[in-house]
Motif scaffolding. Structure first.
Motif, short mmCIF file in Angstrom:
data_model
loop_
_atom_site.label_atom_id
_atom_site.label_comp_id
_atom_site.label_asym_id
_atom_site.label_seq_id
_atom_site.Cartn_x
_atom_site.Cartn_y
_atom_site.Cartn_z
N TYR A 1 37.61 38.06 55.39
CA TYR A 1 37.61 39.44 54.88
C TYR A 1 36.21 40.04 54.95
N PHE A 2 35.23 39.25 54.51
CA PHE A 2 33.85 39.76 54.50
C PHE A 2 33.36 40.09 55.89
N ALA A 3 33.85 39.41 56.90
CA ALA A 3 33.43 39.66 58.28
C ALA A 3 34.14 40.86 58.90
N GLY B 1 44.02 42.16 44.58
CA GLY B 1 43.07 42.26 45.69
C GLY B 1 42.07 41.11 45.68
N SER B 2 41.63 40.73 44.49
CA SER B 2 40.70 39.60 44.37
C SER B 2 41.37 38.30 44.79
N LEU B 3 42.64 38.14 44.42
CA LEU B 3 43.37 36.94 44.83
C LEU B 3 43.55 36.88 46.34
N LEU B 4 43.86 38.02 46.94
CA LEU B 4 43.97 38.06 48.40
C LEU B 4 42.63 37.75 49.04
N PHE B 5 41.57 38.33 48.48
CA PHE B 5 40.23 38.14 49.03
C PHE B 5 39.83 36.67 49.02
N ILE B 6 40.01 35.99 47.89
CA ILE B 6 39.53 34.60 47.82
C ILE B 6 40.28 33.69 48.78
N SER B 7 41.49 34.08 49.17
CA SER B 7 42.27 33.22 50.07
C SER B 7 41.66 33.14 51.47
N THR C 1 38.36 26.91 46.72
CA THR C 1 38.92 26.59 45.41
C THR C 1 40.41 26.30 45.56
N SER C 2 40.94 25.55 44.63
CA SER C 2 42.36 25.15 44.73
C SER C 2 43.28 26.37 44.69
N LEU C 3 42.95 27.37 43.89
CA LEU C 3 43.78 28.58 43.84
C LEU C 3 43.77 29.30 45.18
N ALA C 4 42.60 29.45 45.77
CA ALA C 4 42.48 30.14 47.06
C ALA C 4 43.23 29.40 48.15
N VAL C 5 43.10 28.09 48.17
CA VAL C 5 43.79 27.29 49.18
C VAL C 5 45.30 27.40 48.99
N TYR C 6 45.76 27.36 47.74
CA TYR C 6 47.19 27.48 47.46
C TYR C 6 47.72 28.83 47.95
N ILE C 7 47.01 29.89 47.64
CA ILE C 7 47.44 31.23 48.09
C ILE C 7 47.48 31.29 49.61
N HIS C 8 46.44 30.77 50.23
CA HIS C 8 46.34 30.82 51.69
C HIS C 8 47.42 29.98 52.37
N GLN C 9 47.72 28.83 51.82
CA GLN C 9 48.65 27.92 52.48
C GLN C 9 50.12 28.16 52.11
N THR C 10 50.36 28.90 51.05
CA THR C 10 51.73 29.15 50.61
C THR C 10 52.06 30.61 50.94
N LYS C 11 52.67 30.79 52.09
CA LYS C 11 52.86 32.15 52.63
C LYS C 11 53.64 33.07 51.70
N TRP C 12 54.67 32.55 50.99
CA TRP C 12 55.43 33.43 50.10
C TRP C 12 54.56 33.91 48.94
#
Length: 167
Positions: A95-97, A84-90, A14-25
């Protein structure tokens, strides 16, 4: 299991997850807020649990102490769940593994079961022991299980964070 993996892959795409993952700050900010929220949960729960154990705040009744503190606990828990959910989706599949993440979730489930037993069974007799410096064994057991669970949630949560491979 394949359906679950597909859902996790969809979540992290999802766009939110990708944004969180790619935007380190953004990821780091969410993580810091998450850790502060969890520490607030643990700190406030510890105050209540130490009262249940008869170790601290024994001059206060259990209800006098718990009522105002648990408001902070629930607010902090809500914030921790959101962050925690926001971190998880990123990085959902990673995380699940992670075993530490699964252990953390399992311990959180145990803490929830302990809380439900305490709320629906043990606390029903609170009028009988509310002002006693040392509550009955069932209340002390609930307090010790709760304190142990939340400390372990923090340990396994940090272990999860440190075991994730940066991408």
């Amino acid at each position: 299991m394949e359906l679950l993996i597909n859902v996790l892959e969809w979540l992290q795409a999802t766009s939110l997850a990708v944004y969180i993952h790619q935007t380190k700050w953004v990821f780091t900010t969410i993580e810091v807020v998450h850790v502060i929220a969890i520490l607030t949960v643990i700190g406030t729960i510890a105050m209540v649990d130490l009262r249940l154990l008869g170790i601290a705040s024994t001059k206060w009744s259990f209800t006098e102490l718990a009522r105002p503190i648990l408001r902070w606990t629930w607010a902090a828990f809500a914030l921790a769940a959101i962050t925690g959910s926001l971190l998880f989706i990123s990085q959902a599949t990673d995380y699940f593994a992670t075993t530490a993440f699964k252990v953390k979730l399992f311990i959180m489930a145990l803490a929830a079961i302990n809380m439900l037993i305490f709320e629906f069974i043990t606390v029903r007799s609170v009028q009988e022991w509310d002002r006693q410096p040392t509550p009955p064994a069932a209340a002390r057991l609930a307090g010790s299980i709760s304190l142990t669970c939340w400390i372990l949630v923090f340990v396994f949560g940090r272990w999860t964070g440190f075991s994730m491979v940066p991408v």
